[in-house]
Design a protein around this motif. Sequence first.
Motif, mmCIF file in Angstrom:
data_model
loop_
_atom_site.group_PDB
_atom_site.id
_atom_site.type_symbol
_atom_site.label_atom_id
_atom_site.label_comp_id
_atom_site.label_asym_id
_atom_site.label_seq_id
_atom_site.Cartn_x
_atom_site.Cartn_y
_atom_site.Cartn_z
ATOM 1 N N ILE A 102 0.727 -1.091 0.013
ATOM 2 C CA ILE A 102 0.132 -0.002 -0.027
ATOM 3 C C ILE A 102 0.959 1.130 0.120
ATOM 4 O O ILE A 102 1.646 1.249 0.776
ATOM 5 N N SER A 103 0.702 2.191 -0.910
ATOM 6 C CA SER A 103 1.276 3.349 -0.998
ATOM 7 C C SER A 103 0.264 4.518 -1.009
ATOM 8 O O SER A 103 0.029 5.001 -2.289
ATOM 9 N N GLU A 104 0.137 5.294 0.124
ATOM 10 C CA GLU A 104 -0.716 6.395 0.020
ATOM 11 C C GLU A 104 -0.064 7.783 0.392
ATOM 12 O O GLU A 104 -0.726 8.647 0.203
ATOM 13 N N ARG A 105 1.097 7.782 0.813
ATOM 14 C CA ARG A 105 1.715 8.883 1.087
ATOM 15 C C ARG A 105 2.114 9.636 -0.141
ATOM 16 O O ARG A 105 2.119 9.165 -1.313
ATOM 17 N N ARG A 106 1.931 11.044 0.238
ATOM 18 C CA ARG A 106 2.384 11.995 -1.096
ATOM 19 C C ARG A 106 3.761 12.363 -1.114
ATOM 20 O O ARG A 106 4.283 12.893 0.035
ATOM 21 N N TYR A 107 4.354 12.414 -2.235
ATOM 22 C CA TYR A 107 5.757 12.986 -2.317
ATOM 23 C C TYR A 107 6.046 13.913 -3.235
ATOM 24 O O TYR A 107 4.844 14.166 -4.477
ATOM 25 N N GLY A 108 6.908 14.553 -3.259
ATOM 26 C CA GLY A 108 7.052 15.749 -4.341
ATOM 27 C C GLY A 108 7.161 16.999 -3.722
ATOM 28 O O GLY A 108 7.107 17.377 -2.626
ATOM 29 N N SER A 109 7.400 18.178 -4.616
ATOM 30 C CA SER A 109 7.393 19.575 -4.133
ATOM 31 C C SER A 109 6.025 19.871 -4.116
ATOM 32 O O SER A 109 4.971 19.422 -4.674
ATOM 33 N N PHE A 110 5.663 21.281 -3.544
ATOM 34 C CA PHE A 110 4.474 21.788 -3.193
ATOM 35 C C PHE A 110 4.924 23.208 -3.028
ATOM 36 O O PHE A 110 5.959 23.680 -2.597
ATOM 37 N N HIS A 111 3.717 24.081 -3.193
ATOM 38 C CA HIS A 111 3.767 25.324 -2.714
ATOM 39 C C HIS A 111 2.337 26.149 -2.475
ATOM 40 O O HIS A 111 1.581 25.405 -2.886
ATOM 41 N N ARG A 112 2.197 26.790 -1.584
ATOM 42 C CA ARG A 112 0.960 27.486 -1.212
ATOM 43 C C ARG A 112 1.215 28.772 -0.864
ATOM 44 O O ARG A 112 2.188 29.379 -0.286
ATOM 45 N N THR A 113 0.378 29.767 -1.559
ATOM 46 C CA THR A 113 0.359 31.109 -1.538
ATOM 47 C C THR A 113 -0.695 31.693 -1.002
ATOM 48 O O THR A 113 -1.793 30.964 -1.136
ATOM 49 N N VAL A 114 -0.510 32.836 0.134
ATOM 50 C CA VAL A 114 -1.682 33.451 0.938
ATOM 51 C C VAL A 114 -1.401 34.833 0.549
ATOM 52 O O VAL A 114 -0.352 35.587 0.535
ATOM 53 N N THR A 115 -2.587 35.513 0.229
ATOM 54 C CA THR A 115 -2.582 37.063 0.097
ATOM 55 C C THR A 115 -2.650 37.523 1.542
ATOM 56 O O THR A 115 -3.636 37.320 2.281
ATOM 57 N N LEU A 116 -1.539 38.539 1.913
ATOM 58 C CA LEU A 116 -1.678 39.090 3.200
ATOM 59 C C LEU A 116 -2.294 40.272 3.087
ATOM 60 O O LEU A 116 -2.523 41.185 2.193
ATOM 61 N N PRO A 117 -3.093 40.539 4.306
ATOM 62 C CA PRO A 117 -3.902 41.731 4.507
ATOM 63 C C PRO A 117 -3.077 43.117 4.119
ATOM 64 O O PRO A 117 -1.671 43.001 4.277
ATOM 65 N N GLU A 118 -3.757 44.104 3.976
ATOM 66 C CA GLU A 118 -2.953 45.609 3.715
ATOM 67 C C GLU A 118 -2.359 45.978 4.893
ATOM 68 O O GLU A 118 -1.277 46.641 4.822
ATOM 69 N N ASP A 119 -2.713 45.691 6.274
ATOM 70 C CA ASP A 119 -2.184 46.153 7.322
ATOM 71 C C ASP A 119 -1.025 45.223 7.834
ATOM 72 O O ASP A 119 -0.463 45.190 8.899
ATOM 73 N N ALA A 120 -0.641 44.239 7.139
ATOM 74 C CA ALA A 120 0.487 43.271 7.588
ATOM 75 C C ALA A 120 1.942 43.872 7.300
ATOM 76 O O ALA A 120 2.188 44.839 6.488
ATOM 77 N N ASN A 121 2.591 43.712 8.381
ATOM 78 C CA ASN A 121 4.155 44.511 8.266
ATOM 79 C C ASN A 121 5.064 43.368 7.652
ATOM 80 O O ASN A 121 5.283 42.540 8.509
ATOM 81 N N LEU A 122 5.212 43.446 6.568
ATOM 82 C CA LEU A 122 5.991 42.578 5.683
ATOM 83 C C LEU A 122 7.391 42.489 6.078
ATOM 84 O O LEU A 122 8.160 41.490 5.607
ATOM 85 N N ASP A 123 8.103 43.547 6.816
ATOM 86 C CA ASP A 123 9.157 43.342 7.101
ATOM 87 C C ASP A 123 9.700 42.796 8.398
ATOM 88 O O ASP A 123 10.754 42.478 8.836
ATOM 89 N N HIS A 124 8.538 42.293 9.200
ATOM 90 C CA HIS A 124 8.837 41.723 10.346
ATOM 91 C C HIS A 124 8.180 40.439 10.529
ATOM 92 O O HIS A 124 7.906 39.756 11.799
ATOM 93 N N ILE A 125 8.201 39.617 9.655
ATOM 94 C CA ILE A 125 7.686 38.325 9.509
ATOM 95 C C ILE A 125 8.629 37.200 10.070
ATOM 96 O O ILE A 125 9.772 37.494 9.753
ATOM 97 N N THR A 126 8.073 36.423 10.961
ATOM 98 C CA THR A 126 8.820 35.295 11.674
ATOM 99 C C THR A 126 8.189 33.952 11.445
ATOM 100 O O THR A 126 7.100 33.950 11.159
ATOM 101 N N ALA A 127 9.142 32.915 11.703
ATOM 102 C CA ALA A 127 8.695 31.555 11.351
ATOM 103 C C ALA A 127 9.236 30.770 12.332
ATOM 104 O O ALA A 127 10.435 30.744 12.634
ATOM 105 N N ASP A 128 8.452 29.743 12.773
ATOM 106 C CA ASP A 128 9.099 28.643 13.847
ATOM 107 C C ASP A 128 8.471 27.472 13.401
ATOM 108 O O ASP A 128 7.299 27.315 12.558
#
Length: 157
Positions: A102-128
């Motif tokens: 059985i092989s149900e796991r998905r492999y390969g590359s992906f991308h997901r894009t989100v449009t940020l609201p107008e009041d988003a501070n794009l210079d101080h985005i952090t990620a964990d």
Amino acid sequence: MGKLERYGDRGGFPDPFAYPLAQIHSEINRAFERFFENPAWTHPMAMMPAINMKDDGNQYQIEAEMPGIEEKDVEIEVHGRQLTIKGERTQEERKQGERMYISERRYGSFHRTVTLPEDANLDHITADYENGVLMITVPKVPGKEPRKIRINRNRRS
């Protein structure tokens, strides 16, 4: 005059002939079931991480589920107000003589894009990244409140 009956009051799924929209819904469900049960469908679908985005007052929080993907295989980019999460899950090499049942796991590359609201501070985005969940924090620009528009009365001569 007859009793008013709400959708679903009769128990179970309503009669599709009595509810035309329910019939259309049922047809769409059957079409999807046939599509995904087709034996010719042998290649797994591209992986697409599920996301949640919330506004907690001072910032936006974006959470993306990416189980089984290592932090080094994830990239985050911002172009204008478009935040894009990219990544790749590579398939392990099979050992000599190993057969997959059985092989149900998905492999390969992906991308997901989100449009940020107008009041988003794009210079101080952090990620964990912890336990297969990517958490992106997007602070808001302070004092950028929506502008109210006054409605003028129609004056006819």
